[in-house]
Design a protein around this motif. Structure first.
Motif, short mmCIF file in Angstrom:
data_model
loop_
_atom_site.label_atom_id
_atom_site.label_comp_id
_atom_site.label_asym_id
_atom_site.label_seq_id
_atom_site.Cartn_x
_atom_site.Cartn_y
_atom_site.Cartn_z
N MET A 1 10.67 -20.12 -63.20
CA MET A 1 10.66 -20.05 -61.75
C MET A 1 10.47 -18.62 -61.27
N GLY A 2 11.04 -17.66 -61.97
CA GLY A 2 10.88 -16.27 -61.55
C GLY A 2 12.22 -15.64 -61.23
N GLU A 3 12.17 -14.76 -60.26
CA GLU A 3 13.40 -14.06 -59.90
C GLU A 3 13.48 -13.90 -58.39
N ALA A 4 14.69 -13.76 -57.91
CA ALA A 4 14.93 -13.50 -56.50
C ALA A 4 15.39 -12.06 -56.36
N ARG A 5 15.05 -11.45 -55.23
CA ARG A 5 15.42 -10.05 -55.07
C ARG A 5 15.91 -9.78 -53.66
N ALA A 6 16.62 -8.67 -53.54
CA ALA A 6 17.09 -8.20 -52.24
C ALA A 6 16.98 -6.68 -52.24
N VAL A 7 16.66 -6.12 -51.08
CA VAL A 7 16.46 -4.68 -50.97
C VAL A 7 17.26 -4.16 -49.79
N ALA A 8 17.97 -3.08 -50.01
CA ALA A 8 18.64 -2.35 -48.92
C ALA A 8 17.94 -1.00 -48.81
N ARG A 9 17.39 -0.72 -47.66
CA ARG A 9 16.61 0.51 -47.49
C ARG A 9 17.34 1.48 -46.59
N TYR A 10 17.02 2.75 -46.77
CA TYR A 10 17.55 3.83 -45.95
C TYR A 10 19.07 3.92 -45.99
N ILE A 11 19.65 3.74 -47.16
CA ILE A 11 21.09 3.90 -47.34
C ILE A 11 21.39 5.39 -47.35
N ARG A 12 22.30 5.83 -46.51
CA ARG A 12 22.58 7.26 -46.36
C ARG A 12 23.52 7.75 -47.46
N MET A 13 23.00 7.72 -48.68
CA MET A 13 23.74 8.18 -49.84
C MET A 13 22.70 8.66 -50.86
N SER A 14 23.01 9.70 -51.58
CA SER A 14 22.01 10.23 -52.49
C SER A 14 21.76 9.25 -53.63
N PRO A 15 20.52 9.15 -54.09
CA PRO A 15 20.19 8.23 -55.18
C PRO A 15 20.97 8.51 -56.45
N HIS A 16 21.30 9.76 -56.69
CA HIS A 16 22.07 10.13 -57.87
C HIS A 16 23.42 9.41 -57.90
N LYS A 17 24.09 9.37 -56.75
CA LYS A 17 25.40 8.72 -56.66
C LYS A 17 25.28 7.20 -56.80
N VAL A 18 24.23 6.63 -56.21
CA VAL A 18 24.06 5.18 -56.27
C VAL A 18 23.68 4.74 -57.68
N ARG A 19 22.87 5.54 -58.36
CA ARG A 19 22.45 5.18 -59.72
C ARG A 19 23.64 5.12 -60.68
N TYR A 20 24.65 5.92 -60.44
CA TYR A 20 25.85 5.87 -61.27
C TYR A 20 26.47 4.48 -61.24
N VAL A 21 26.53 3.88 -60.06
CA VAL A 21 27.13 2.55 -59.89
C VAL A 21 26.19 1.47 -60.43
#
Length: 114
Positions: A1-21
Motif C-alpha cells: 500500500m505504501g506509507e503515510a506521512r505528515a510534515v510540520a514546517r517552519y518549526i522555530r527550533m534549530s534542526p540540530h536540536k530536533v535531530r537529536y530527538v
C-alpha cells in the motif's frame, strides 16, 4: 500500500536540536516511539510527537492501515529559513544572531510490507 506521512514546517527550533530527538525514534514501532517521546525531556519531543500522531491519523483514516502494525519507516529534519537578527556588542559593534527553523517529516508504514 505504501506509507503515510505528515510534515510540520517552519518549526522555530534549530534542526540540530530536533535531530537529536528524531534519532531516538527512527525505525521504532509507533506505540514504542510515542512512549519514548512522552518521557524525553527535550522541547523538540513535543513537536515530533504531534507530527507522529498526525502521520498515524493519516495512515488510519486515509490509507486504511492497521494502527497496531505501524512503524516509523522514515523520519528526517530539514533546515527551514533562518531569521537574521543583530545584537549590539561592545565598542559599537554588532553580531548576527541566526534564529533557525526546521521542517519535520515523519513517514509511517505497516510492518508486513517492506
Amino acid at each position: 500500500m505504501g506509507e503515510a506521512r505528515a510534515v510540520a514546517r517552519y518549526i522555530r527550533m534549530s534542526p540540530h536540536k530536533v535531530r537529536y530527538v528524531v534519532d531516538l525514534v527512527r525505525g521504532k514501532k509507533v506505540d514504542e516511539a510515542m512512549n519514548i517521546l512522552r518521557f524525553t525531556r527535550r522541547g523538540a519531543s513535543r513537536v515530533v510527537r504531534k507530527v507522529l500522531a498526525s502521520a498515524v491519523a493519516n495512515a488510519t483514516e486515509n490509507h486504511k492501515m492497521d494502527e497496531l502494525k505501524l512503524y516509523i519507516s522514515r523520519v528526517y529534519v530539514d533546515e527551514g529559513p533562518t531569521l537574521k537578527r543583530f545584537r549590539p556588542r561592545a565598542r559599537g559593534r554588532a553580531t548576527r544572531i541566526r534564529k533557525r527553523s526546521s521542517h519535520v517529516t515523519v513517514c509511517v508504514a505497516e510492518k508486513g510490507e517492506s
